[in-house]
Design an enzyme around this catalytic site. Structure first.
Site, PDB file in Angstrom:
ATOM      1  CB  THR A   4      -0.938  -0.008   1.217  1.00  0.00           C
ATOM      2  OG1 THR A   4      -1.887  -1.056   1.044  1.00  0.00           O
ATOM      3  CG2 THR A   4      -1.688   1.302   1.348  1.00  0.00           C
ATOM      4  CG  HIS A  40      -6.854   4.168   1.993  1.00  0.00           C
ATOM      5  ND1 HIS A  40      -5.648   3.530   1.863  1.00  0.00           N
ATOM      6  CD2 HIS A  40      -7.300   3.837   3.225  1.00  0.00           C
ATOM      7  CE1 HIS A  40      -5.378   2.866   2.975  1.00  0.00           C
ATOM      8  NE2 HIS A  40      -6.373   3.026   3.814  1.00  0.00           N
TER       9      HIS A  40
END
Length: 417
Positions: A169, A290
């Protein structure tokens, strides 16, 4: 039919669309937990933008098609799944619903879809992998200290657990400013106020689950603390480590060298970043903002997807994340350039509303809607969905990504040429 099948059949009638789960989840979760699940960052503009942009996409169906061979199956990273879908990573999932990671892993295995566990889950890599089997994927939150010693050890553990795909990420260079959590006093370490205590006592089902499973903790980081470390000590370790920080392209290249299997990066919104990932030998990217929880001015994920597909061509697998709440959304994502989708928030709403049955209900609903959409559009298959004619007014043009911006939006049309 067994008892579980009967419960699921009733849920199908009571909650025919996933949005119906929101009110049921709100009634069963403490207010501060519900806000954590549903909240975004800042004014929550990007959270709403994701949903509105998906709703605005139009698809033109084709008729007179033989639908007898319709199939939802999809190939992703060398694996065949029953649908082009994976359960997305959810940080501290066990605080939203006790034992969530085990429920999610089990639902993914049963449905034949992927399950990506977050480093920040309340479950452990080893336990989730044992449940999900070959459907297990892992999301790495980097820990920059000591030359990423913890990051590399998490990679080792995921490899030893036979995770089939690793993603790093990228979109957490710093913590997002989540205003709902700030107003509720939710943080690490958690300090329970009288209002929070009362809100908890008013939600007996959630509290009973907590009593059965214990207080949620960042289980993946317990091995890096002293043996028998308390929840408070693990929380302090995580807070000090600034999870997600230090995820530079240089580090991604080093992680690529340490990981022998399929690998992606998550949080891509710019075509140049997608091209950079491909240049480092990654197998794909996860296009995501996100879920609207990190940077409020970010565009809707679906709106940058076509440009990213154009940048990497067909040589890279693209997963779409942020905003999926229906099988129709899945078809829209495929038509705009994705190979598959990731769904996170909807699965947690399912668990919150229905307990252990919730993840199965969400799987069944998405797959039923997706199958119907493939037939209704005449696409019939995942590859057919990628060829559908779509009008996507909010799509970013190539010039929009230039420094300073183009200053003018263009309308994207596909499929009529």
């Amino acid at each position: 039919m067994n008892a579980r099948d009967i419960r699921l059949a009733k849920s199908r009638l009571r909650y025919p669309v996933l949005g119906d789960l929101e009110e049921a989840a709100r009634r069963r979760l403490p207010y501060y937990v519900y806000d954590y699940l549903q909240g975004g960052t800042g004014e929550e503009l990007s959270r709403r933008r994701n949903i509105e942009a998906l709703r605005g996409i139009e698809i033109v169906p084709r008729y007179g098609v033989d639908i007898s061979s319709a199939s939802m199956s999809a190939s992703l990273f060398g694996q065949t799944f029953n649908a082009p879908m994976a359960i997305g990573p959810i940080g501290m999932d066990g605080a939203i619903w006790p034992n969530a990671s085990s429920h999610l892993a089990e639902a993914a295995r049963e449905a034949g879809i992927g399950y990506m566990m977050s480093s920040m889950s309340a479950g452990s890599i080893e336990n989730a992998a044992a449940i999900a089997g070959e459907n297990f994927w892992f999301q790495l939150y980097t820990f920059a200290g000591n030359d990423h010693a913890v990051s590399f050890d998490l990679i080792r553990r995921a490899r030893d657990a036979d995770a089939r795909m690793l993603t790093v990420t990228l979109d957490i260079p710093g913590a997002g400013r989540r205003v709902r959590d700030m107003r509720n006093g939710l943080g690490v370490p958690l300090r329970v106020s009288p209002k929070m205590a009362l809100g908890t006592l008013l939600r007996p089902a959630w509290l009973a689950g907590l009593a059965r499973n214990g207080l949620p903790r960042f289980a993946n980081f317990a091995p890096y603390c002293r043996e028998g470390a308390s929840k408070a000590e693990i929380d302090a370790f995580v807070s000090k480590g600034r999870p997600g920080g230090g995820a530079t392209w240089e580090m991604v290249a080093r992680f690529r060298d340490a990981w022998p299997g399929a690998m992606t990066v998550k949080g891509i919104l710019h075509p140049a970043d997608a091209e950079k990932a491909v240049s480092l030998g990654l197998d794909g990217v996860i296009v995501s903002n996100h879920g609207g929880r990190q940077f409020d001015p970010s565009p809707a994920t679906i709106d940058v997807l076509p440009a990213i597909r154009a940048a990497v061509g067909k040589k890279s697998t693209i997963l779409f994340d942020s905003g999926i709440m229906s099988g129709l959304d899945m078809v829209k994502a495929l038509a705009c350039g994705a190979d598959g989708v990731m769904v996170g928030r909807a699965f947690m709403l399912g668990l919150a509303a229905l307990g252990a049955d919730g993840a199965r209900h969400v799987c069944a609903t998405l797959m039923e809607e997706f199958r119907i959409a493939l037939v209704q559009t005449g696409a019939c298959t995942v590859s057919g969905a990628k060829e559908l004619a779509v009008r996507h007014r909010g799509a970013w043009a190539v010039d929009d990504f230039k420094a300073g911006g183009a200053g003018q939006k263009t309308t994207s049309k596909q499929g009529f040429e």
